[in-house]
Motif scaffolding. Structure first.
Motif, PDB file in Angstrom:
ATOM      1  N   GLU A  16      40.977  10.565  27.721  1.00 28.04           N
ATOM      2  CA  GLU A  16      39.641  10.886  27.907  1.00 28.04           C
ATOM      3  C   GLU A  16      38.759   9.926  27.340  1.00 28.04           C
ATOM      4  OE1 GLU A  16      41.982  13.640  28.767  1.00 28.04           O
ATOM      5  OE2 GLU A  16      39.790  13.957  29.210  1.00 28.04           O
ATOM      6  N   TYR A  47      39.670  19.071  25.473  1.00 31.33           N
ATOM      7  CA  TYR A  47      39.001  20.272  26.103  1.00 31.33           C
ATOM      8  C   TYR A  47      37.451  19.964  25.725  1.00 31.33           C
ATOM      9  CZ  TYR A  47      42.859  22.797  28.034  1.00 31.33           C
ATOM     10  OH  TYR A  47      44.112  23.189  28.892  1.00 31.33           O
ATOM     11  N   GLN A  74      36.020  17.090  27.589  1.00 28.97           N
ATOM     12  CA  GLN A  74      35.793  17.162  29.069  1.00 28.97           C
ATOM     13  C   GLN A  74      34.661  18.276  29.129  1.00 28.97           C
ATOM     14  OE1 GLN A  74      39.650  18.964  30.412  1.00 28.97           O
ATOM     15  NE2 GLN A  74      40.555  17.114  30.712  1.00 28.97           N
ATOM     16  N   ASP A 100      30.385  18.464  36.848  1.00 31.31           N
ATOM     17  CA  ASP A 100      31.774  18.301  37.271  1.00 31.31           C
ATOM     18  C   ASP A 100      31.927  17.687  38.533  1.00 31.31           C
ATOM     19  OD1 ASP A 100      31.402  20.670  38.480  1.00 31.31           O
ATOM     20  OD2 ASP A 100      33.140  21.571  37.446  1.00 31.31           O
ATOM     21  N   TYR A 130      37.524  15.540  34.427  1.00 27.45           N
ATOM     22  CA  TYR A 130      38.987  15.975  34.257  1.00 27.45           C
ATOM     23  C   TYR A 130      39.996  14.961  34.537  1.00 27.45           C
ATOM     24  CZ  TYR A 130      36.127  20.027  34.237  1.00 27.45           C
ATOM     25  OH  TYR A 130      34.843  21.106  34.069  1.00 27.45           O
ATOM     26  N   SER A 140      43.433  12.925  32.209  1.00 29.78           N
ATOM     27  CA  SER A 140      44.885  13.388  31.707  1.00 29.78           C
ATOM     28  C   SER A 140      46.033  12.642  32.393  1.00 29.78           C
ATOM     29  CB  SER A 140      45.044  14.887  32.518  1.00 29.78           C
ATOM     30  OG  SER A 140      43.775  15.632  31.523  1.00 29.78           O
TER      31      SER A 140
END
Lengths: 408, 293
Positions: B45, B108, B111, B120, B221, B224
């Protein structure tokens, strides 16, 4: 006296319970004896004719299925305004598949077990349409998919599965013929989303037809729907000499295709990119058309706001009135699916004779174009629309029928 | 034959470039693990935040995006320090499970905050040098890749000098080697934790800038998978070993691109873990790991 009353009460309660158990035991076989599916509705007097529908109203497939469902509902409304089918009103019972195959199958099973629907429509994804149609077929219920374009589906679920849309082999053939023809493409790089059935099939059909036209496929490459960078695909593209004339990028949805195109463009490759009807979604140009110019895609139709086609014009106006949004091709597919099913029921004496009714549709003018199910064909003969994204706007190239279609 | 050599050279260059981003990410992760022994799955992140900070400054200022390393790196150092103080220090030493769940929670939070601020949608920026390629024989390499490789080397040299030539750096290394011993020597190990976490996050932020400048797309996202690969790299290289992170990053970058070229891009993630499994079977401590790791 009190004891006697209590005994009477106890006996009453026991008998009542025995009665409940007895009658529930009796009603259960009666309920089960109601034949499910197509056998439950033939010529039922007075009642409504019901059609089941399974659409994904949330999740990744909702981009196709919400417009499809809305189009289907609009068709039902119009049919009922015109007196229904054989004077009986039509009702659409919708189940939400939630973009989850288990939920889709559960929805189909629930509709089948209700014994109220002879036909189920819906879905735009062949990965879901196949198990859904199999579940329907096991209850002897016909399944008409509005947007799942795999031409293999009818063979995978014999007798009970119909497409109300073009097959992927047809749209891939139109794309390949246009690439080899007006776009003068000699060499091509094919990139497809390998963890999904639709883009894999589409890429395969495109390759077959392109090679058939004596052109060269320089490289076939893959990516996954979960990938977050595409630098190695761009690296593979940069190793090709000469640079390909066109890239065929087969993706499940526009959301999957757009970042790949952006990364290809950022690497300096400006050649046309071509894809299938998965690109066609209401989100096509949202978020700006940054880096996605010179993109071609095949789809089901083009709802031109200036259309002179009366049927399309009326559909667009009613859709706007009903949902306060512009009609997209998948909305037209949902609409046409209900209209085709209604036509098949009208053509036959009863929903039991649905296949005969479908076979009798030799020419139907829908909002997504003309279609026919001649003979025993479960895939309609239909033209393919070719679109282009140019300077951030959509351009309608034309409607085409392929010269030759690869076998499914 | 010449054609094959050209293609292999091309793939090697792409692999080196991809490896540079992995090296920066894994070096930061390894530094944090070496000193604090914590497992931070939210490290990706920081890379993601680096891409968005670069994007925002680029849109607002129009500066050359490479210059924006001067913004993303220090901002991420501060973000890292705050994250360490607020989230990891309170649970330090309370068990690996707590660290894992805290880092998952941070994923979380970051994001969702980024999605709220920037939506997004996939974003992208373009390097001013994107149309310039350098010919090396018959091999064409984008200028950006040379710049990215050069910047990575400079950052690693700077990190080496900091860790070996400054008292703070030596204190970090001492804490990494023996935490109790460092405390006995009067080193404020909590300060070292904070600083190390900040440097690790800053390196990930720099990787994020290079990710964005190279023309790769990003969304909230996207962190990850790079984070998971970062972990694979430090396990391959040896936990706590900076040299291992560098070699591991290069191995993964090159292997991904060769696999992608031969088997298709869909295989590029799988190959990282195939290498990881092989290394763990042959040398469970990693390529540069000591006996005790």
């Amino acid at each position: 006296m009190k004891n006697l009353n209590e005994n009477i009460l106890a006996v009453f309660v026991v008998f009542t319970m025995i009665g409940v158990i007895f009658f529930s035991g009796c009603t259960s076989p009666v309920k089960n004896s109601i034949p499910s599916g197509v056998n439950s509705l033939p010529n039922s007097s007075n009642e409504t004719i019901r059609i089941g529908a399974v659409y994904n109203l949330e999740g990744s497939e909702a981009t196709f299925d919400i417009p499809s469902m809305q189009g289907a509902k609009l068709a039902v409304k119009e049919i009922n305004e015109q007196g229904g089918i054989h004077g009986k009103p039509l009702e659409l019972i919708v189940k939400d598949g939630k973009s989850n195959t288990s939920a889709v199958i559960a929805g189909v099973t629930e509709l089948a077990e209700s014994g109220r629907v002879p036909i189920i429509i819906g879905l735009s994804n062949p990965d879901q349409a196949l198990p859904a149609a199999k579940a329907a077929a096991s209850a002897k219920i016909y399944f008409v998919t509005s947007g799942a374009t795999s031409p293999r589906l009818p063979d995978q679920v014999p007798e009970y599965l119909y497409l109300a849309c073009m097959g992927d082999n047809t749209q891939a053939a139109v794309g390949a013929e246009y690439a080899a023809g007006p776009l003068h493409a000699e060499n091509i790089y094919i990139l497809y989303e390998s963890d999904k059935q639709y883009p894999t099939l589409l890429a395969g059909y495109f390759k077959t037809r392109f090679l058939d036209l004596n052109r060269t496929v320089q490289k076939i490459d893959t990516f996954h729907s979960t990938d977050t960078n595409f630098s190695s695909q761009v690296a593979n593209l940069s190793t090709l000499s000469p640079s390909p004339d066109i890239i065929f990028l087969s993706a499940e949805t526009w959301a999957d295709a757009k970042p790949v195109i952006q990364e290809i463009r950022n690497a300096g490759f400006t050649m046309p990119v071509m894809g299938g009807d998965g690109y066609d979604s209401p989100a096509l140009l949202t978020g700006g058309a940054n880096g996605v110019d010179n993109v071609f895609y095949t789809t089901h139709t083009w709802f031109n706001p200036l259309s002179t086609n009366e049927k399309q014009h009326n559909f667009m106006a009613r859709y706007m009135e009903e949902y306060n949004s512009s009609a997209v091709p998948f909305a037209g597919l949902g609409y046409d699916t209900v209209m085709v099913v209604a036509e098949a029921i009208r053509n036959s004496d009863s929903p039991l004779a649905f296949p005969d009714g479908m076979a009798n549709i030799t020419f139907y003018t829908g909002v997504t174009g003309n279609l026919s199910y001649s003979g025993n064909n479960h895939i309609p003969v239909k033209s393919v629309t070719l679109m282009m994204i140019q300077n951030g706007t959509l351009v309608h190239i034309g409607d085409f029928e392929p010269v030759k279609v690869p076998t499914p | 034959m010449e054609g094959i050599i050209t293609i292999i050279s091309q793939v090697v260059f792409w692999g080196l470039y991809a490896g540079c981003i992995y090296i920066l990410l894994a070096t930061g992760l390894n530094l944090i693990f070496g000193v604090m022994k914590i497992v931070n799955f939210a490290h990706g992140e920081f890379l993601m935040l680096g891409t968005y900070i670069t994007f925002s400054f680029f849109v607002l200022s129009g500066f050359n995006p490479y210059v924006l390393l001067c913004a993303s790196l220090p901002i991420l150092v501060v973000v890292g320090i705050i994250t360490e103080r607020l989230c990891f220090r309170p649970i330090l030493g309370t068990g690996k499970l707590n660290e894992i769940f805290v880092s998952l929670g941070i994923i979380y939070v970051f994001q969702n905050v980024v999605a709220m601020l920037w939506t997004d949608e996939w974003k992208t920026i373009q390097s001013p040098y994107k149309d310039i390629t350098i010919s090396w024989g018959s091999v064409q390499v984008p200028l950006d890749y040379f710049i990215i490789i050069g910047i990575t080397i400079c950052i690693l040299i700077g990190l080496y000098l900091f860790l070996h030539r400054t008292s703070l750096g030596r204190a970090i290394r001492a804490t990494s080697q023996n935490r109790k011993g460092a405390m006995l020597m009067g080193i404020n190990v909590e300060q070292m934790d904070m600083l190390t976490f900040g440097i690790g996050a800053g390196l990930a932020g720099a990787a994020g800038t290079l990710w964005a400048v190279s023309g790769q797309v990003f969304n909230p996202y996207m962190g990850s998978i790079p984070a998971i690969k970062g972990f694979a790299i430090i396990i391959i290289g040896g936990l706590g070993s900076i040299a291992g992170a560098i070699v591991g990053g290069l191995i993964i970058g090159l292997a991904e691109n060769f696999t992608s070229f031969t088997l298709g891009g869909a295989w590029k993630d799988a190959v990282s873990f195939i290498i990881l499994i092989i290394v763990l079977i042959v040398k469970p401590t990693g390529l540069f790991g000591g006996k005790d790791e």
